[in-house]
Design a protein around this motif. Sequence first.
Motif, short mmCIF file in Angstrom:
data_model
loop_
_atom_site.label_atom_id
_atom_site.label_comp_id
_atom_site.label_asym_id
_atom_site.label_seq_id
_atom_site.Cartn_x
_atom_site.Cartn_y
_atom_site.Cartn_z
N MET A 47 -16.53 32.88 -4.51
CA MET A 47 -15.85 32.99 -3.22
C MET A 47 -15.33 34.41 -2.99
O MET A 47 -15.61 35.05 -1.96
CB MET A 47 -14.69 31.98 -3.22
CG MET A 47 -13.93 31.81 -1.93
SD MET A 47 -12.53 30.65 -2.19
CE MET A 47 -13.38 29.10 -2.49
N LYS A 48 -14.61 34.93 -3.97
CA LYS A 48 -14.02 36.27 -3.79
C LYS A 48 -15.07 37.38 -3.92
O LYS A 48 -14.93 38.43 -3.29
CB LYS A 48 -12.87 36.46 -4.78
CG LYS A 48 -11.62 35.66 -4.38
CD LYS A 48 -10.41 36.03 -5.18
CE LYS A 48 -10.43 35.43 -6.55
NZ LYS A 48 -10.30 33.96 -6.55
N GLN A 49 -16.11 37.15 -4.69
CA GLN A 49 -17.18 38.15 -4.76
C GLN A 49 -17.85 38.31 -3.40
O GLN A 49 -18.19 39.43 -2.99
CB GLN A 49 -18.21 37.74 -5.82
CG GLN A 49 -17.72 37.96 -7.24
CD GLN A 49 -18.66 37.41 -8.30
OE1 GLN A 49 -19.46 36.52 -8.03
NE2 GLN A 49 -18.53 37.91 -9.52
N ALA A 50 -18.02 37.20 -2.67
CA ALA A 50 -18.59 37.28 -1.33
C ALA A 50 -17.66 38.02 -0.38
O ALA A 50 -18.11 38.75 0.52
CB ALA A 50 -18.89 35.87 -0.79
N LEU A 51 -16.36 37.87 -0.57
CA LEU A 51 -15.40 38.55 0.29
C LEU A 51 -15.34 40.05 0.01
O LEU A 51 -15.02 40.84 0.91
CB LEU A 51 -14.02 37.93 0.12
CG LEU A 51 -13.91 36.45 0.52
CD1 LEU A 51 -12.49 35.94 0.29
CD2 LEU A 51 -14.32 36.23 1.97
N GLU A 74 -17.92 41.91 -0.56
CA GLU A 74 -19.01 42.46 0.25
C GLU A 74 -18.67 42.47 1.73
O GLU A 74 -19.14 43.33 2.48
CB GLU A 74 -20.29 41.66 0.00
CG GLU A 74 -20.74 41.68 -1.47
CD GLU A 74 -21.87 40.71 -1.74
OE1 GLU A 74 -22.38 40.11 -0.76
OE2 GLU A 74 -22.24 40.54 -2.92
N ALA A 75 -17.86 41.49 2.18
CA ALA A 75 -17.52 41.38 3.60
C ALA A 75 -16.32 42.21 3.98
O ALA A 75 -15.99 42.30 5.17
CB ALA A 75 -17.28 39.91 3.95
N HIS A 86 -13.43 35.75 10.16
CA HIS A 86 -14.05 36.69 9.22
C HIS A 86 -14.38 35.98 7.91
O HIS A 86 -15.47 36.14 7.34
CB HIS A 86 -13.11 37.87 8.99
CG HIS A 86 -13.77 39.05 8.37
ND1 HIS A 86 -13.09 40.23 8.10
CD2 HIS A 86 -15.03 39.26 7.92
CE1 HIS A 86 -13.92 41.10 7.55
NE2 HIS A 86 -15.10 40.53 7.43
N VAL A 87 -13.45 35.17 7.41
CA VAL A 87 -13.67 34.44 6.16
C VAL A 87 -14.80 33.44 6.32
O VAL A 87 -15.68 33.33 5.46
CB VAL A 87 -12.37 33.73 5.73
CG1 VAL A 87 -12.64 32.76 4.58
CG2 VAL A 87 -11.31 34.75 5.32
N LEU A 93 -18.30 33.55 4.13
CA LEU A 93 -18.63 32.49 3.18
C LEU A 93 -19.69 31.53 3.71
O LEU A 93 -19.98 30.51 3.09
CB LEU A 93 -17.36 31.73 2.80
CG LEU A 93 -16.28 32.57 2.10
CD1 LEU A 93 -15.07 31.72 1.76
CD2 LEU A 93 -16.84 33.23 0.84
N ARG A 94 -20.24 31.85 4.87
CA ARG A 94 -21.35 31.10 5.46
C ARG A 94 -21.01 29.61 5.64
O ARG A 94 -21.84 28.73 5.40
CB ARG A 94 -22.62 31.26 4.62
CG ARG A 94 -23.05 32.71 4.43
CD ARG A 94 -24.51 32.82 4.01
NE ARG A 94 -24.76 32.36 2.66
CZ ARG A 94 -24.67 33.12 1.57
NH1 ARG A 94 -24.33 34.39 1.68
NH2 ARG A 94 -24.96 32.64 0.39
N ILE A 95 -19.79 29.34 6.08
CA ILE A 95 -19.38 27.96 6.38
C ILE A 95 -19.95 27.59 7.75
O ILE A 95 -19.67 28.27 8.74
CB ILE A 95 -17.86 27.83 6.36
CG1 ILE A 95 -17.31 28.18 4.97
CG2 ILE A 95 -17.44 26.41 6.75
CD1 ILE A 95 -15.80 28.22 4.88
N GLU A 96 -20.72 26.54 7.81
CA GLU A 96 -21.43 26.19 9.04
C GLU A 96 -20.83 24.99 9.77
O GLU A 96 -20.95 24.89 10.99
CB GLU A 96 -22.90 25.88 8.71
CG GLU A 96 -23.74 27.11 8.43
CD GLU A 96 -23.85 28.02 9.66
OE1 GLU A 96 -24.10 27.50 10.77
OE2 GLU A 96 -23.66 29.24 9.51
N ALA A 97 -20.20 24.06 9.05
CA ALA A 97 -19.75 22.84 9.71
C ALA A 97 -18.62 22.19 8.93
O ALA A 97 -18.45 22.41 7.72
CB ALA A 97 -20.91 21.85 9.84
#
Length: 407
Positions: free
Chosen positions: A110-114, A116-117, A235-236, A240-244
């Motif tokens: 989770m935090k590794q993706a953040l 990069e963002a 932004h989060v 994190l590619r949350i779609e639904a």
Amino acid sequence: MKILVMHQVPYRKIGYHLAIDHEAHDIAYFGTAASIAEIPQQLRCRRVVLDGPDGLAEQIIARTSREDGWEQVLALSEFGILEAAAVREHLGLPGPGRADLELIRDKVAMKQALVEAGVRHPRFAATPPASGPLPWSGRTVVKPRLGASSDGVTVHATAEDAVAHYRALPDPQAYQLEEYIDGELLHADGLVAVGQVMDLVVSRYVGKPVDFAAGAPIATGQLPADPRHVAFTEHVVQALRIEAGCIHLEFFETAAGELVFLEVANRLGGGGIVTAHLRRTGVHLAHHEIAIRLGLPRPDRLAPSGHYHGFAIFPGHRLDPSRPWRTDVPQRLSDHPALDRLHLLEDPAITSDGESGRTTYQEWQVPAFVEASHPDPVELARFLDDCTRSIRVTQPEPVPSPGGPPS
């Protein structure tokens, strides 16, 4: 539609029959004996009792096949998200894969993706360096990578103390370390559809979930809408590619006004969040999440209250369940205009989640639970703070029987 429900969240929290027409759809609930027993007897559905909560995906896979004609898998618990991916793959159904879902379950991924963002977050380490210190020195948190409800979370005065604790754990690879952030803790709750955030409400904690796990009461009260909070949440969600589905995002606001990510879950918030959100917005989070996930029309909104809502929770998991307790509520709180409802539990046998053994936030499983509202969010916050400071749940020492040993 033929729907497989991985039933883990208490039925009274979801109310599936209010979100899905059980006469129009073929629905099967898979769950433990205790969870299946919660389903209303008159409901038209199939009930499949599993052999306990462990190995959920494997048990469901063993009882299903692609030839059954399943069209949807519905899993609303944080502890069923990864398992649902395995079930969908087994049944040949579309949906997010394990790699995407690990971004919202594994706190390291989770935090590794953040990183990069470019989302501000605590510095962290999946494991401490083999030699040398962590890249920070102050207060440090050790927490399970896949945990929830602050179970297993510890806070240490120094990074060195945290590393020593980490290395003494029976399974340290299941944990991670992160720097402690000073600031007010907030949570954002709402819905995501096709990657877009909607119906967001942000609340501020009185105390922190880690305090609750240690036995202290906590509370939370809703805040006026703030564009900064919405932008941060969006932004989060994008990172994190949350779609639904539902989101429950926790983040800090520092004294300097900086927003700092803590963690996020792609599920309903606990405690009284569903009720408070419904009264504030007219949106029942669980019912709307089900509609979004199943591709059904979203329910009509109810009339919002026009007030800000919140609740206070008094934990029972540190009490002795073999002994009675007493809850003392000052009269000024009982008579306060912000008090909507006071739940008092008298049965010590149900102060924790007996099936999982985890700390519980459910109002029907804790000694005391306060629901509150007020047209002024500042007054609401004051009332909730007073509740956490002034309501007392105690267990008086037993009185020695006559002729017993002297005290």
